[in-house]
Write a protein that holds these residues in place. Structure first.
Motif, mmCIF file in Angstrom:
data_model
loop_
_atom_site.group_PDB
_atom_site.id
_atom_site.type_symbol
_atom_site.label_atom_id
_atom_site.label_comp_id
_atom_site.label_asym_id
_atom_site.label_seq_id
_atom_site.Cartn_x
_atom_site.Cartn_y
_atom_site.Cartn_z
ATOM 1 N N PRO A 10 84.221 19.705 23.518
ATOM 2 C CA PRO A 10 85.549 19.786 23.291
ATOM 3 C C PRO A 10 86.104 18.572 24.363
ATOM 4 O O PRO A 10 86.250 19.281 25.405
ATOM 5 N N ASP A 11 86.527 17.467 24.352
ATOM 6 C CA ASP A 11 87.513 16.491 25.036
ATOM 7 C C ASP A 11 88.716 16.184 24.860
ATOM 8 O O ASP A 11 89.119 15.812 23.910
ATOM 9 N N PRO A 12 89.818 17.090 25.194
ATOM 10 C CA PRO A 12 91.046 17.259 24.673
ATOM 11 C C PRO A 12 91.267 15.773 24.739
ATOM 12 O O PRO A 12 92.950 15.290 24.154
ATOM 13 N N ALA A 13 91.532 14.949 25.953
ATOM 14 C CA ALA A 13 91.755 13.492 25.989
ATOM 15 C C ALA A 13 91.669 12.869 24.726
ATOM 16 O O ALA A 13 92.107 11.788 24.664
ATOM 17 N N ILE A 14 90.192 13.053 23.575
ATOM 18 C CA ILE A 14 90.291 11.927 22.646
ATOM 19 C C ILE A 14 91.344 11.886 21.907
ATOM 20 O O ILE A 14 92.182 11.356 21.326
ATOM 21 N N VAL A 15 92.177 13.565 21.695
ATOM 22 C CA VAL A 15 93.972 13.613 21.220
ATOM 23 C C VAL A 15 95.069 11.889 21.038
ATOM 24 O O VAL A 15 95.580 11.990 20.769
ATOM 25 N N ARG A 16 94.293 11.714 22.516
ATOM 26 C CA ARG A 16 95.198 10.784 23.035
ATOM 27 C C ARG A 16 94.845 9.557 23.235
ATOM 28 O O ARG A 16 95.823 8.158 23.225
ATOM 29 N N LEU A 17 94.048 9.146 22.331
ATOM 30 C CA LEU A 17 92.804 8.034 21.588
ATOM 31 C C LEU A 17 94.426 7.338 20.673
ATOM 32 O O LEU A 17 94.804 8.537 20.033
ATOM 33 N N PRO A 18 94.673 5.863 20.726
ATOM 34 C CA PRO A 18 95.531 4.674 20.114
ATOM 35 C C PRO A 18 94.840 5.295 18.196
ATOM 36 O O PRO A 18 94.187 4.164 17.864
ATOM 37 N N TRP A 19 94.898 7.171 17.975
ATOM 38 C CA TRP A 19 93.726 6.429 16.056
ATOM 39 C C TRP A 19 94.272 5.929 15.382
ATOM 40 O O TRP A 19 94.120 5.850 14.276
ATOM 41 N N SER A 20 95.272 5.205 14.882
ATOM 42 C CA SER A 20 96.200 5.052 14.145
ATOM 43 C C SER A 20 96.569 3.481 14.514
ATOM 44 O O SER A 20 97.396 2.876 13.866
ATOM 45 N N THR A 21 95.643 2.640 15.498
ATOM 46 C CA THR A 21 95.582 1.565 15.802
ATOM 47 C C THR A 21 93.916 1.018 14.985
ATOM 48 O O THR A 21 92.918 2.438 15.599
ATOM 49 N N PRO A 22 93.876 -0.208 14.191
ATOM 50 C CA PRO A 22 92.190 -0.167 13.992
ATOM 51 C C PRO A 22 91.424 -0.368 15.453
ATOM 52 O O PRO A 22 91.892 -1.098 16.345
ATOM 53 N N LEU A 23 90.327 0.559 15.833
ATOM 54 C CA LEU A 23 90.318 -0.215 16.491
ATOM 55 C C LEU A 23 89.367 -1.331 17.181
ATOM 56 O O LEU A 23 89.384 -1.185 18.364
#
Length: 408
Positions: A10-23
């Protein structure tokens, strides 16, 4: 729908990626302009603090299957990218579902095959490319892994003492079998030949390489695979008087970089004839030996070169009677570490330390030939940094945002 992240590390920073935006719409705030190979999926390389990940959009079942397969490959010690996690439950700002995402750790100092040619590789490098792919495929087959989609595009390459080492990137179609049949091995080899042929045509069309006959390269691939497979698994028979051939076979495999973990030895009723066949072999003979002596974890070809330099150091210092571990410790403190420390801070992304050391050894030989006498390694390192290293492209951090930035 709730965002769900399944991660082995687990890397907590992953949560901060813009997952609601298409890659494909992720911006420079996250995306690192590293070279990428051809892919049927949208793939981006992102930086989170000190870590760099590859993110691939795909279907949820496929993402979880590949994630587990990469974990299995890591567990049995096969060269592949390190899986980080799977993200599901993504939706855009309008509430529409987005594809799942597979995260893998970026393999430092690695390049896709196309970038090797934009980084100075020539047609003469193709045999090295083929050999690296063959060694990877044979290693996978030895562990009963069926790849299903063998290609240069599904591999990353790292430099290894003038050679190349290959790492599996895409395990989407892979499967670990209880026993891998000859038919499945042949199918993998056929797929490899077909894909490599097409990829070479693509390189020619883009003028990355010229004057290459794809048929010759494909024939080389088949020949090298057969030769290596036969050497690692083939049986041989001889008379009981030639029992020394058992040790000779093991030494040949060690020279190829493989350890023999299990050997099947059968004699006839009278004991006049002996048949031997390796049953379990594993690449990494030199790597394991160097690691036990120095703690360095490097590619096998690099390890072979460093072991040779330790042997030369031992002879030049008249340390033949000293324990090898003590000799290796002296070599580390007196030779290897001081040379590595000479690399300027702004140049350390260009080569891995073991590869830099190998290049310096090569450069020292060249300078010694020119001078007609032995050149000290620190002198060679200083000259290499000034005349060679500064001109090299950075392989750890991309300097060209458009370098091989391709997608299918």
């Amino acid at each position: 729908m709730a965002l769900r992240i399944v991660a082995a590390r687990p890397d907590p920073a992953i949560v901060r990626l813009p997952w609601s935006t298409p890659l494909e719409e992720w911006g420079e705030e996250f995306v690192v302009p590293l070279p990428r190979g051809l892919s049927r999926h949208v793939v981006r390389t992102v930086r989170l603090g000190e870590r760099v990940y590859a993110v691939k959009e795909t279907q949820e079942p496929i993402a979880f299957r590949e994630y587990q397969m990469l974990r299995d490959l890591q567990r049995i010690g096969l060269p592949s990218v390190l899986p980080q996690g799977v993200v599901t439950g993504r939706v855009d700002k309008d509430g529409e579902p987005l594809p799942a995402a597979l995260l893998t750790q970026h393999l430092q100092f690695s390049l896709p095959y196309r970038s090797l040619f934009t980084h100075g590789a020539r047609r003469t490098s193709l045999p090295q490319l083929v050999d690296a792919l063959v060694v990877l495929l044979v290693r996978l087959h030895l562990t009963d892994f069926y790849w299903g989609d063998v290609s240069l595009s599904n591999v990353l390459f790292r430099r290894s003492a003038g050679e190349l080492a290959a790492y599996l990137v895409d395990a989407e179609t892979g499967e670990l079998k209880s026993t891998l049949s000859p038919a499945l091995r042949e199918h993998d080899l056929t797929v490899a030949c077909e894909n490599v042929f097409a990829e070479l045509l693509d390189l020619q069309a883009s003028r990355a390489i010229d004057d290459v006959d794809p048929w010759e390269v494909v024939e080389l691939l088949r020949t090298r695979y057969s030769e290596l497979w036969d050497e690692l698994t083939g049986s041989e028979s001889f008379s009981a008087d030639d029992i020394w051939r058992i040790e000779a076979r093991i030494e040949r495999l060690n020279d190829l970089g493989f350890d023999v973990e299990e050997l099947d030895i059968v004699t006839d009723i009278d004991g006049d004839e002996v048949r031997i066949q390796p049953r379990v072999v594993e690449l990494g003979h030199h790597r394991r030996e160097l690691q036990s002596l120095t703690g360095l974890d490097v590619e096998d070809n690099q390890a072979r070169r460093l072991l040779n330099d330790i042997a030369a150091f031992q002879a030049s210092r008249d340390l033949g009677r000293e324990d090898r571990t003590l000799v290796a410790a002296r070599w580390m403190s007196e030779v290897y570490e001081p040379v590595i420390a000479m690399v300027p801070l702004d140049q350390r992304g260009k080569l891995e330390p073991p590869e830099f050391f190998h290049e310096v050894l090569e450069h020292r030989w060249y300078l010694s030939e020119q001078a007609g006498h032995h050149v000290r390694i620190k002198v060679a390192a200083e000259d290499y940094i000034v005349t060679q290293l500064h001109a090299r492209r950075d392989e750890a951090i991309a300097v060209d945002p458009e370098a091989d930035d391709l997608e299918a």
